[in-house]
Design a protein around this motif. Structure first.
Motif, short mmCIF file in Angstrom:
data_model
loop_
_atom_site.label_atom_id
_atom_site.label_comp_id
_atom_site.label_asym_id
_atom_site.label_seq_id
_atom_site.Cartn_x
_atom_site.Cartn_y
_atom_site.Cartn_z
N VAL A 131 0.83 -1.21 0.00
CA VAL A 131 0.00 0.00 0.00
C VAL A 131 0.87 1.26 0.00
O VAL A 131 0.58 2.23 -0.70
CB VAL A 131 -0.95 -0.01 1.22
CG1 VAL A 131 -1.67 1.33 1.35
CG2 VAL A 131 -1.95 -1.14 1.09
N HIS A 135 0.25 4.98 -4.43
CA HIS A 135 -0.64 6.07 -4.02
C HIS A 135 -2.08 5.77 -4.42
O HIS A 135 -3.02 6.03 -3.66
CB HIS A 135 -0.18 7.38 -4.66
CG HIS A 135 -1.10 8.53 -4.39
ND1 HIS A 135 -1.16 9.18 -3.17
CD2 HIS A 135 -2.04 9.13 -5.19
CE1 HIS A 135 -2.08 10.13 -3.22
NE2 HIS A 135 -2.62 10.12 -4.43
N ARG A 138 -3.62 3.08 -2.08
CA ARG A 138 -3.90 3.64 -0.75
C ARG A 138 -5.13 4.53 -0.80
O ARG A 138 -5.98 4.50 0.09
CB ARG A 138 -2.70 4.43 -0.24
CG ARG A 138 -2.86 4.88 1.21
CD ARG A 138 -1.70 5.72 1.70
NE ARG A 138 -1.84 5.97 3.12
CZ ARG A 138 -2.67 6.87 3.66
NH1 ARG A 138 -3.46 7.58 2.86
NH2 ARG A 138 -2.75 7.03 4.96
N THR A 142 -8.63 4.09 1.37
CA THR A 142 -8.81 5.03 2.48
C THR A 142 -9.78 6.17 2.18
O THR A 142 -10.07 6.97 3.08
CB THR A 142 -7.46 5.63 2.90
OG1 THR A 142 -6.87 6.32 1.79
CG2 THR A 142 -6.50 4.54 3.38
N GLU A 184 -1.97 2.79 7.94
CA GLU A 184 -0.67 2.37 8.47
C GLU A 184 -0.73 2.14 9.98
O GLU A 184 -0.18 1.16 10.50
CB GLU A 184 0.40 3.43 8.14
CG GLU A 184 0.68 3.62 6.66
CD GLU A 184 -0.33 4.52 5.96
OE1 GLU A 184 -0.21 4.69 4.74
OE2 GLU A 184 -1.27 5.04 6.64
#
Length: 271
Positions: A131, A135, A138, A142, A184
């Motif tokens: 991840v 970019h 992710r 998210t 994270e």
């Protein structure tokens, strides 16, 4: 968490461990049910306030839990949540956080029972690295406005058939219901839970080239001697370190890389 909430969570973990010492208890099912309770408490602000109200007796709060959850989840889950609400909490949100952590810890226990805990630790770490390197990925996992079902489908596409079922469930829970956590940070918290199950700490090791099995064993043994506990190594390869290794355990960093020594020398010359 601080104060009363920290003590309440510790007691909840002890109860969960005692309960799952009985091999007839399905830890994965407990994890699923506790995740559902987390979602309920997260939605119902007034409910979690009532369940953490210090003016109400613990018995009254436990009876309320039983009336809400009996028939919806197993008796073991009802007992665990009832035990939590009998405790004192520093704030209503802490109760939700605690139930969520117990859900994740139940997944860890299930993986440990199946002899797959090392795999789960490694898969969580590797997923985090994948991840971090994309970019677009992710962002897809998210984006707050993205559909939760679409996120869950993406996780299954990425990990289904490639990772332990417990890993898939943990990551899915994190991306569909982050509750203010970063991706994270959530993955790191899961890794710490897995390490705590074995009474060990997690070391992030960065090296210029992959370490051999012998090198890993020697490094783990050296760190175990230094910290007085078993150490689980998460290995990250980064050519930028230019030789040597960088070890991070919590906030402590042991940096023996060439890049670090060069930077130190440069700063010395500039000084």
């Amino acid at each position: 968490m601080i104060g009363a909430s920290r003590e309440a969570l510790a007691a909840g973990r002890e109860n969960l461990e005692s309960l799952t010492d009985n091999t007839s208890v399905d830890a994965a099912k407990l994890a699923e049910e506790l995740a559902a309770v987390t979602a309920l408490l997260d939605r119902e602000v007034s409910l979690r306030r009532v369940l953490t109200d210090p003016a109400r007796s613990g018995q009254d709060k436990a009876q309320l839990v039983a009336s809400l959850l009996n028939g919806q989840v197993s008796g073991e889950s009802v007992d665990l949540v009832s035990g939590l609400v009998r405790s004192r909490w520093s704030g209503p949100r802490d109760l939700v956080d605690a139930v969520e952590e117990l859900a994740a810890y139940a997944e860890v226990i299930a993986a440990d029972r199946a002899g797959a805990l090392d795999d789960v630790e490694d898969e969580l770490f590797r997923f985090g690295r994948v991840v971090a390197g994309s970019h677009e990925l992710r962002a897809a996992l998210t984006e707050p406005k993205a559909d939760a079902a679409a996120k869950a489908a993406l996780v299954r596409k990425l990990l289904g058939g490639r990772a332990n079922a417990g890993t898939v469930r943990l990551v899915t829970s994190l991306v569909t219901n982050p509750r203010g956590r970063s991706l994270e940070g959530g993955l790191e918290s899961y890794s710490k839970l897995a390490a705590s199950r074995r009474g060990r700490v997690v070391a992030l090791v960065t090296s210029a080239i992959p370490l051999s099995d012998v090198q890993k064993q020697r490094l783990a043994a050296a760190l175990a001697g230094l910290y007085g506990r078993q150490v689980h190594l998460n290995i990250d390869v980064d050519p930028a370190v230019q030789g040597g290794v960088r070890v991070q355990i919590g906030d402590e960093i042991i940096d023996g890389t060439v890049a670090s020594r060069l930077e130190g020398a440069r700063q010395g010359l500039e000084g």
